[in-house]
Design a protein around this motif. Structure first.
Motif, short mmCIF file in Angstrom:
data_model
loop_
_atom_site.label_atom_id
_atom_site.label_comp_id
_atom_site.label_asym_id
_atom_site.label_seq_id
_atom_site.Cartn_x
_atom_site.Cartn_y
_atom_site.Cartn_z
N MET A 1 -10.59 2.81 -2.81
CA MET A 1 -9.76 3.11 -4.14
C MET A 1 -8.61 2.13 -4.52
SD MET A 1 -9.90 7.30 -3.38
CE MET A 1 -8.83 7.09 -2.22
N GLY A 2 -8.71 1.15 -3.94
CA GLY A 2 -7.39 0.09 -4.31
C GLY A 2 -6.36 -0.01 -3.31
N PHE A 3 -5.28 -0.57 -3.74
CA PHE A 3 -4.04 -0.62 -2.91
C PHE A 3 -2.90 -0.45 -3.60
CE2 PHE A 3 -7.28 -3.47 -1.57
CZ PHE A 3 -7.74 -3.33 -0.31
N THR A 4 -1.94 0.21 -2.97
CA THR A 4 -0.73 0.81 -3.33
C THR A 4 0.48 -0.15 -3.56
OG1 THR A 4 -0.01 1.85 -1.77
CG2 THR A 4 -1.39 3.11 -3.45
N GLY A 5 0.49 -1.24 -2.58
CA GLY A 5 1.72 -2.07 -2.39
C GLY A 5 1.55 -2.82 -1.11
N THR A 6 2.60 -3.54 -0.65
CA THR A 6 2.79 -4.28 0.39
C THR A 6 3.30 -3.38 1.51
OG1 THR A 6 3.70 -6.54 1.50
CG2 THR A 6 5.27 -5.16 0.28
N ASP A 7 2.91 -3.88 2.65
CA ASP A 7 3.01 -3.05 4.01
C ASP A 7 4.54 -2.94 3.95
OD1 ASP A 7 3.21 -1.97 6.36
OD2 ASP A 7 1.76 -3.16 7.28
N ARG A 8 5.17 -1.65 4.23
CA ARG A 8 6.64 -1.29 4.43
C ARG A 8 6.59 -0.98 5.94
NH1 ARG A 8 9.77 0.33 0.38
NH2 ARG A 8 11.37 0.25 2.11
N GLU A 9 5.45 -0.58 6.83
CA GLU A 9 5.89 -0.15 8.06
C GLU A 9 6.22 -1.16 9.02
OE1 GLU A 9 2.39 2.14 9.07
OE2 GLU A 9 2.73 3.65 7.36
N ASN A 10 5.72 -2.55 8.86
CA ASN A 10 6.11 -3.50 9.91
C ASN A 10 7.52 -4.18 9.67
OD1 ASN A 10 6.22 -5.23 7.48
ND2 ASN A 10 4.23 -6.14 8.09
N GLY A 11 8.13 -3.48 9.05
CA GLY A 11 9.66 -4.14 8.94
C GLY A 11 10.09 -5.20 8.13
N LEU A 12 9.01 -5.70 7.31
CA LEU A 12 9.23 -7.19 6.98
C LEU A 12 10.14 -7.10 5.55
CD1 LEU A 12 6.68 -9.80 6.05
CD2 LEU A 12 8.08 -8.97 4.19
N VAL A 13 9.95 -5.95 4.82
CA VAL A 13 10.86 -5.70 3.64
C VAL A 13 12.16 -5.37 3.78
CG1 VAL A 13 11.15 -4.43 1.58
CG2 VAL A 13 8.65 -5.22 2.27
N ASP A 14 12.32 -4.51 4.74
CA ASP A 14 13.67 -4.05 5.47
C ASP A 14 14.29 -4.90 6.04
OD1 ASP A 14 13.29 -1.52 4.00
OD2 ASP A 14 12.29 -0.57 5.81
N GLN A 15 13.88 -5.68 6.81
CA GLN A 15 14.41 -6.72 7.49
C GLN A 15 15.11 -8.04 6.94
OE1 GLN A 15 12.01 -7.94 10.78
NE2 GLN A 15 11.85 -5.66 11.70
N PHE A 16 14.32 -8.16 5.95
CA PHE A 16 14.99 -9.12 4.77
C PHE A 16 16.07 -8.82 3.98
CE2 PHE A 16 10.73 -12.06 5.37
CZ PHE A 16 11.49 -13.35 5.55
N GLU B 1 14.54 -6.43 -2.42
CA GLU B 1 14.34 -5.32 -3.56
C GLU B 1 12.92 -5.36 -4.07
OE1 GLU B 1 17.24 -6.44 -6.52
OE2 GLU B 1 18.91 -6.30 -5.22
N LEU B 2 12.59 -3.95 -4.42
CA LEU B 2 11.20 -3.76 -5.00
C LEU B 2 11.34 -3.32 -6.49
CD1 LEU B 2 9.85 -1.55 -2.15
CD2 LEU B 2 9.69 -4.10 -2.27
N ASP B 3 10.20 -3.69 -7.12
CA ASP B 3 10.25 -3.34 -8.44
C ASP B 3 9.91 -1.89 -8.61
OD1 ASP B 3 7.61 -3.18 -8.28
OD2 ASP B 3 7.12 -5.28 -9.29
N GLU B 4 9.61 -1.25 -9.92
CA GLU B 4 9.47 0.01 -10.21
C GLU B 4 7.94 0.29 -9.86
OE1 GLU B 4 8.23 -2.62 -13.73
OE2 GLU B 4 10.22 -2.30 -12.26
N ARG B 5 7.01 -0.48 -9.42
CA ARG B 5 5.80 -0.25 -9.00
C ARG B 5 5.70 -0.47 -7.23
NH1 ARG B 5 1.53 -4.02 -11.48
NH2 ARG B 5 3.41 -5.52 -11.19
N GLY B 6 6.88 -0.76 -6.51
CA GLY B 6 6.77 -0.82 -5.34
C GLY B 6 6.51 -2.21 -4.61
#
Length: 486
Positions: A398-413, A416-421
């Motif tokens: 059914m498609g995809f909702t965004g990039t992986d947040r569980e591996n820590g990449l987004v938070d460690q860098f 910022e995310l946009d309104e769609r994640g």
């Protein structure tokens, strides 16, 4: 113009597929080998060399389609390959996998079947590989700058190749055991044999690109430490978070995301596994989701020997012709019969899953659904239409909702995310973190392969300018550009 009367005298003819009963017994590409070359000259001759070629706008890469159509018609394959590669790093990928928005924008398509642009493209590049015209293009000199690319899908590979050729030292990090991202493990072998990826990787290695597999940034290497190690970083990690279906019974055994089901089937073809741990053999299979990924699940289930295959879609069945609210040259939503659908199975539209039913051992056995109709843009259930269908294996496509947040990449860098994640970026594909850029689905959201390659090329220009102050690399799309749709 190749043939001034070609569009008047020649009808559209596409590549022939092998008989369905034959091809479901193997995992080779579905098309008859060599079937395009005898017809492709005349097909390329149908191109009208329009004064304003809208196919350029239909394709985000800005492919020089009338030019390489002309060369293909004249059988000047080397020149055709040069024009093709001028805007596209990997035409053997797009020629097999892209849904061809260029053909939807073809001017001939206003009142006749469009030029078979995708078939011409794949013929040119296959011929170029056969004749040795695809060679490494290493840089003349090195810049002394280093770049890390996170992700080896089409966006990451395109960015890496562009930056390597610009003289930077590039390392591509991939969390899987092989390079290719979803091209490798998300696309079944019958749609694109992986030898096409392998020879591109060898070309890139010969140009100087380095590859690091089985390294997940955020888990194996801290993202902030990676940033300190390189002069710039390109995030091309895709939008890999699958959309779930939170209904009763979701936790039963036998219900899997498509990206759990397809990769292990591909690993069998790579020789890593003898049999898939998630197999459709002898089972009633239900695929939820009517898009290309769903069709990939359908074709895979056929080859694994499913007892039956049913594909469900919540939306109404599209029409077979453009309607008034999807005018040329937009990319229309049409009813498509893919090679997987030719091979069998049932497609059910305007239905919604209400719950799953299992046996005493916790294995899914039935899927309960209800018909829906759309009022005000929202699906409304139709009372009295509930029923159940056998389902011993269910894949969620059914498609995809965004990039992986569980591996820590987004938070460690600290991104910022946009309104769609998605990861936010500016007009140069730069994130809020200096020296960190994002390309492909990680920034755009789920999209087509041509958009991924176009974004990889464009982000490479942004990185090159960041590192050197200027750049001659092309940037075919802006982060805010969108597909030519209604």
């Amino acid at each position: 113009m190749a043939d001034p009367k070609g569009f008047l005298t020649t009808g559209r003819e596409v590549a022939r597929t092998r008989p369905a009963g034959e091809r479901v017994k193997d995992w080779n590409e579905v098309y008859v080998p060599g079937s395009l070359l005898p017809i492709i000259g005349k097909q390329a001759g149908r191109c009208m060399d329009c004064g304003i070629p809208f196919c350029h706008n239909g394709c985000p890469l800005g492919n020089l389609i009338p030019e390489w159509n002309d060369y293909a018609y004249r059988e000047d394959w080397r020149a055709a390959s040069e024009r093709l590669h001028a805007t596209n790093n990997f035409p053997e990928f797009t020629g097999r996998l892209c849904p061809a928005p260029c053909e939807s924008a073809c001017v001939l398509g206003i009142n006749q079947p469009a030029v078979t642009i995708k078939n011409v493209e794949v013929t040119i590049i296959d011929k170029a590989w056969d004749t040795g015209d695809v060679t490494p293009q290493p840089p003349e000199r090195l810049s002394g700058k280093t770049v890390a690319v996170i992700g080896s899908g089409p966006a990451g590979l395109a960015a890496a190749q562009q930056l390597t050729r610009a003289g930077h030292t590039v390392a591509v990090y991939e969390r899987a055991d092989r390079i290719g991202g979803l091209l490798r493990y998300g696309i079944p072998e019958f749609k694109m044999e992986k030898r096409h990826i392998n020879r591109r990787i060898e070309q890139m290695r010969a140009e100087g690109t380095k590859f690091r597999t089985e390294v997940e940034i955020g888990r194996d290497i801290d993202a902030a430490k990676l940033r300190k190690r390189y002069d710039a970083v390109v995030i091309a990690a895709g939008a890999t978070t699958s959309r779930d279906l939170p209904v009763p019974g979701r936790g039963l055994n036998g219900i899997h995301f498509a990206m759990e089901y397809l990769p292990v089937a591909n690993k069998v073809q790579e020789g890593d596994l003898t049999v898939s741990p998630i197999s459709a053999e002898g089972k009633h299979v239900v695929v939820i989701g009517g898009g290309d990924t769903g069709a990939d699940c359908v074709g895979t289930a056929h080859r694994q020997g499913a007892a039956s295959v049913t594909q469900l879609e919540i939306m109404p069945r599209p029409g077979e012709e453009r309607n008034a609210n999807q005018p040329w040259p937009t990319f229309p939503m049409l009813y498509k019969v893919t090679s997987a659908h030719e091979e069998g199975g049932e497609r059910v539209y305007s239905v919604s899953t209400t719950h799953f039913e299992g046996d005493e051992d916790g294995n899914v056995q039935w899927l309960h659904l209800i018909e829906v109709e759309f009022t005000g843009g929202k699906p409304e259930q139709k009372p009295g239409t509930e029923r159940r269908i056998p389902a011993q294996l269910v894949t969620l496509a059914m498609g995809f909702t965004g990039t992986d947040r569980e591996n820590g990449l987004v938070d460690q860098f600290g991104l910022e995310l946009d309104e769609r994640g998605n990861i936010a970026r500016d007009g140069e594909y730069a994130t809020n973190v200096p020296g960190v850029f994002v390309a492909g689905d990680a920034g755009r959201g789920q999209s087509l392969i041509v958009w991924a390659i176009a974004e990889g090329r464009s982000a490479a220009r942004g990185v090159d300018r960041f590192l050197t102050g200027t750049s001659t690399l092309p940037a075919p799309v802006r982060p805010t550009d969108r597909a030519l749709t209604v």
